[in-house]
Scaffold this motif. Structure first.
Motif, PDB file in Angstrom:
ATOM      1  N   TYR A  42      -4.409  -6.848  -6.078  1.00  0.00           N
ATOM      2  CA  TYR A  42      -3.801  -5.687  -6.721  1.00  0.00           C
ATOM      3  C   TYR A  42      -4.051  -4.475  -5.826  1.00  0.00           C
ATOM      4  O   TYR A  42      -5.207  -4.146  -5.518  1.00  0.00           O
ATOM      5  CB  TYR A  42      -4.401  -5.466  -8.109  1.00  0.00           C
ATOM      6  CG  TYR A  42      -4.117  -6.599  -9.064  1.00  0.00           C
ATOM      7  CD1 TYR A  42      -3.033  -6.547  -9.932  1.00  0.00           C
ATOM      8  CD2 TYR A  42      -4.921  -7.735  -9.074  1.00  0.00           C
ATOM      9  CE1 TYR A  42      -2.762  -7.590 -10.800  1.00  0.00           C
ATOM     10  CE2 TYR A  42      -4.652  -8.795  -9.935  1.00  0.00           C
ATOM     11  CZ  TYR A  42      -3.575  -8.708 -10.790  1.00  0.00           C
ATOM     12  OH  TYR A  42      -3.301  -9.757 -11.648  1.00  0.00           O
ATOM     13  N   TYR A  43      -2.967  -3.837  -5.418  1.00  0.00           N
ATOM     14  CA  TYR A  43      -3.040  -2.738  -4.456  1.00  0.00           C
ATOM     15  C   TYR A  43      -3.006  -1.404  -5.195  1.00  0.00           C
ATOM     16  O   TYR A  43      -2.242  -1.216  -6.141  1.00  0.00           O
ATOM     17  CB  TYR A  43      -1.870  -2.823  -3.479  1.00  0.00           C
ATOM     18  CG  TYR A  43      -1.829  -4.110  -2.683  1.00  0.00           C
ATOM     19  CD1 TYR A  43      -2.205  -4.137  -1.348  1.00  0.00           C
ATOM     20  CD2 TYR A  43      -1.421  -5.311  -3.275  1.00  0.00           C
ATOM     21  CE1 TYR A  43      -2.183  -5.316  -0.608  1.00  0.00           C
ATOM     22  CE2 TYR A  43      -1.401  -6.496  -2.550  1.00  0.00           C
ATOM     23  CZ  TYR A  43      -1.776  -6.495  -1.222  1.00  0.00           C
ATOM     24  OH  TYR A  43      -1.751  -7.667  -0.506  1.00  0.00           O
ATOM     25  N   ILE A  73      -6.929   0.996  -1.743  1.00  0.00           N
ATOM     26  CA  ILE A  73      -7.843   0.180  -2.551  1.00  0.00           C
ATOM     27  C   ILE A  73      -7.220  -1.185  -2.787  1.00  0.00           C
ATOM     28  O   ILE A  73      -6.029  -1.291  -3.078  1.00  0.00           O
ATOM     29  CB  ILE A  73      -8.135   0.858  -3.911  1.00  0.00           C
ATOM     30  CG1 ILE A  73      -8.724   2.243  -3.699  1.00  0.00           C
ATOM     31  CG2 ILE A  73      -9.076  -0.001  -4.749  1.00  0.00           C
ATOM     32  CD1 ILE A  73      -8.797   3.073  -4.965  1.00  0.00           C
ATOM     33  N   LEU A  74      -8.027  -2.208  -2.673  1.00  0.00           N
ATOM     34  CA  LEU A  74      -7.587  -3.564  -2.982  1.00  0.00           C
ATOM     35  C   LEU A  74      -8.558  -4.177  -3.977  1.00  0.00           C
ATOM     36  O   LEU A  74      -9.771  -4.213  -3.746  1.00  0.00           O
ATOM     37  CB  LEU A  74      -7.531  -4.422  -1.721  1.00  0.00           C
ATOM     38  CG  LEU A  74      -7.008  -5.844  -1.891  1.00  0.00           C
ATOM     39  CD1 LEU A  74      -5.530  -5.832  -2.303  1.00  0.00           C
ATOM     40  CD2 LEU A  74      -7.180  -6.654  -0.614  1.00  0.00           C
ATOM     41  N   PRO A 115       0.405   6.333  -7.477  1.00  0.00           N
ATOM     42  CA  PRO A 115      -1.038   6.054  -7.551  1.00  0.00           C
ATOM     43  C   PRO A 115      -1.560   5.755  -8.949  1.00  0.00           C
ATOM     44  O   PRO A 115      -2.705   5.319  -9.087  1.00  0.00           O
ATOM     45  CB  PRO A 115      -1.662   7.342  -6.994  1.00  0.00           C
ATOM     46  CG  PRO A 115      -0.633   8.407  -7.246  1.00  0.00           C
ATOM     47  CD  PRO A 115       0.690   7.726  -7.083  1.00  0.00           C
ATOM     48  N   HIS A 116      -0.754   5.958  -9.973  1.00  0.00           N
ATOM     49  CA  HIS A 116      -1.183   5.641 -11.337  1.00  0.00           C
ATOM     50  C   HIS A 116      -0.875   4.194 -11.714  1.00  0.00           C
ATOM     51  O   HIS A 116      -1.212   3.755 -12.819  1.00  0.00           O
ATOM     52  CB  HIS A 116      -0.525   6.585 -12.342  1.00  0.00           C
ATOM     53  CG  HIS A 116       0.963   6.645 -12.259  1.00  0.00           C
ATOM     54  ND1 HIS A 116       1.634   7.114 -11.149  1.00  0.00           N
ATOM     55  CD2 HIS A 116       1.942   6.277 -13.148  1.00  0.00           C
ATOM     56  CE1 HIS A 116       2.939   7.047 -11.359  1.00  0.00           C
ATOM     57  NE2 HIS A 116       3.146   6.530 -12.548  1.00  0.00           N
ATOM     58  N   TYR A 117      -0.249   3.451 -10.801  1.00  0.00           N
ATOM     59  CA  TYR A 117       0.059   2.040 -11.027  1.00  0.00           C
ATOM     60  C   TYR A 117      -0.749   1.160 -10.085  1.00  0.00           C
ATOM     61  O   TYR A 117      -1.154   1.596  -9.005  1.00  0.00           O
ATOM     62  CB  TYR A 117       1.541   1.758 -10.774  1.00  0.00           C
ATOM     63  CG  TYR A 117       2.496   2.257 -11.839  1.00  0.00           C
ATOM     64  CD1 TYR A 117       2.163   2.234 -13.181  1.00  0.00           C
ATOM     65  CD2 TYR A 117       3.761   2.731 -11.484  1.00  0.00           C
ATOM     66  CE1 TYR A 117       3.052   2.681 -14.143  1.00  0.00           C
ATOM     67  CE2 TYR A 117       4.658   3.172 -12.449  1.00  0.00           C
ATOM     68  CZ  TYR A 117       4.294   3.148 -13.776  1.00  0.00           C
ATOM     69  OH  TYR A 117       5.174   3.589 -14.736  1.00  0.00           O
ATOM     70  N   LYS A 118      -0.948  -0.092 -10.491  1.00  0.00           N
ATOM     71  CA  LYS A 118      -1.418  -1.126  -9.583  1.00  0.00           C
ATOM     72  C   LYS A 118      -0.191  -1.901  -9.113  1.00  0.00           C
ATOM     73  O   LYS A 118       0.729  -2.170  -9.892  1.00  0.00           O
ATOM     74  CB  LYS A 118      -2.382  -2.091 -10.283  1.00  0.00           C
ATOM     75  CG  LYS A 118      -3.627  -1.431 -10.888  1.00  0.00           C
ATOM     76  CD  LYS A 118      -4.563  -0.891  -9.865  1.00  0.00           C
ATOM     77  CE  LYS A 118      -5.918  -0.508 -10.485  1.00  0.00           C
ATOM     78  NZ  LYS A 118      -5.832   0.509 -11.543  1.00  0.00           N
ATOM     79  N   PHE A 144       0.830  -1.207   0.000  1.00  0.00           N
ATOM     80  CA  PHE A 144       0.000   0.000   0.000  1.00  0.00           C
ATOM     81  C   PHE A 144       0.869   1.264   0.000  1.00  0.00           C
ATOM     82  O   PHE A 144       0.491   2.285  -0.585  1.00  0.00           O
ATOM     83  CB  PHE A 144      -0.936   0.002   1.200  1.00  0.00           C
ATOM     84  CG  PHE A 144      -2.178  -0.824   1.014  1.00  0.00           C
ATOM     85  CD1 PHE A 144      -3.010  -0.626  -0.079  1.00  0.00           C
ATOM     86  CD2 PHE A 144      -2.520  -1.806   1.932  1.00  0.00           C
ATOM     87  CE1 PHE A 144      -4.156  -1.387  -0.256  1.00  0.00           C
ATOM     88  CE2 PHE A 144      -3.665  -2.564   1.767  1.00  0.00           C
ATOM     89  CZ  PHE A 144      -4.489  -2.361   0.669  1.00  0.00           C
ATOM     90  N   GLU A 145       2.007   1.203   0.659  1.00  0.00           N
ATOM     91  CA  GLU A 145       2.920   2.350   0.666  1.00  0.00           C
ATOM     92  C   GLU A 145       3.433   2.644  -0.743  1.00  0.00           C
ATOM     93  O   GLU A 145       3.497   3.805  -1.173  1.00  0.00           O
ATOM     94  CB  GLU A 145       4.093   2.080   1.612  1.00  0.00           C
ATOM     95  CG  GLU A 145       5.038   3.261   1.772  1.00  0.00           C
ATOM     96  CD  GLU A 145       6.159   3.004   2.775  1.00  0.00           C
ATOM     97  OE1 GLU A 145       6.992   3.894   2.963  1.00  0.00           O
ATOM     98  OE2 GLU A 145       6.186   1.893   3.367  1.00  0.00           O
ATOM     99  N   ILE A 146       3.777   1.586  -1.473  1.00  0.00           N
ATOM    100  CA  ILE A 146       4.232   1.760  -2.861  1.00  0.00           C
ATOM    101  C   ILE A 146       3.101   2.324  -3.719  1.00  0.00           C
ATOM    102  O   ILE A 146       3.310   3.231  -4.533  1.00  0.00           O
ATOM    103  CB  ILE A 146       4.730   0.415  -3.433  1.00  0.00           C
ATOM    104  CG1 ILE A 146       5.945  -0.083  -2.641  1.00  0.00           C
ATOM    105  CG2 ILE A 146       5.089   0.570  -4.911  1.00  0.00           C
ATOM    106  CD1 ILE A 146       6.328  -1.519  -2.958  1.00  0.00           C
TER     107      ILE A 146
END
Length: 211
Positions: free
Chosen positions: A197-198, A206-207, A131-134, A124-126
């Protein structure tokens, strides 16, 4: 045919005043040596990345590094802190990590300097940083890339007791759990199965769980 002088002027920190110098130097080198010669040092790449991230956006920063990786052949599937090729350094929960792109599909791998346990909080930190990546785990590797899941809601599955979270069934056999509280999200996730997928958006973790 690759124009190494143009690549050097575009990505290597050289200017037009260096053109003759570059032509003379590069003429004596093999293709691999030319790429090594014009590739900026890790400190320069990281400084540019950080500046673009702060002044423009996370996506602009990764666009810069991805473009650099494509044009200077920096893709690698087995990155390490031996730094055979430069990578972007990350400080995650006070520990040293890095990330590189491994192919031209913009798939990146995040790796630790020392072996670390992969926990949900780290992923989640990553996701919050990019935020544009999963973000997801593949085998023992942390990966991230752009993935567009359908957001078409088929059913609302939010328990009445959830105060900070929302659970929905999406088109494409997906469960989406979004929350302002990571612990509550993870508790809800225990009731579902599937590949994880985070993600992060609008201050919510979001998960996505895909069966």
């Amino acid at each position: 045919m690759t124009n190494y002088v143009d690549l050097a002027l575009t990505y290597g920190g050289f200017t037009n005043l260096d053109r003759v110098y570059l032509e003379n130097k590069l003429a004596q080198l093999s293709n691999d040596q030319k790429l090594a010669f014009i590739t900026p040092p890790p400190s320069v790449i990281n400084a540019y990345f950080a500046e673009i991230y702060q002044k423009q956006s996370p996506q602009a920063a990764t666009d810069y590094y991805f473009d650099l990786s494509k044009n200077l052949a920096l893709f690698t599937k087995k990155p390490s802190f031996d730094e055979d090729k430069p990578f972007i350094r990350l400080n995650l929960s006070g520990k040293a990590y890095g990330f590189v792109y491994e192919n031209d599909n913009e798939e990146a791998v995040v790796f630790a300097e020392n072996e670390e346990v992969i926990e949900d909080s780290l992923l989640f930190e990553i996701a919050q940083i990019f935020p544009h990546y999963k973000v997801y785990v593949e085998g023992t590797a942390i990966k991230m890339r752009k993935i567009d899941f359908s957001e078409e809601v088929l059913e609302d599955l939010t328990p009445a007791t959830s105060l900070l979270s929302h659970v929905t069934k999406l088109k494409g056999n997906l469960i989406k759990i979004s929350s302002f509280n990571q612990e509550e999200l993870l508790e809800l996730a225990q009731h579902f199965s599937g590949g994880k997928y985070y993600a992060y958006k609008d201050r919510e973790v979001i998960l996505y769980l895909k069966k």
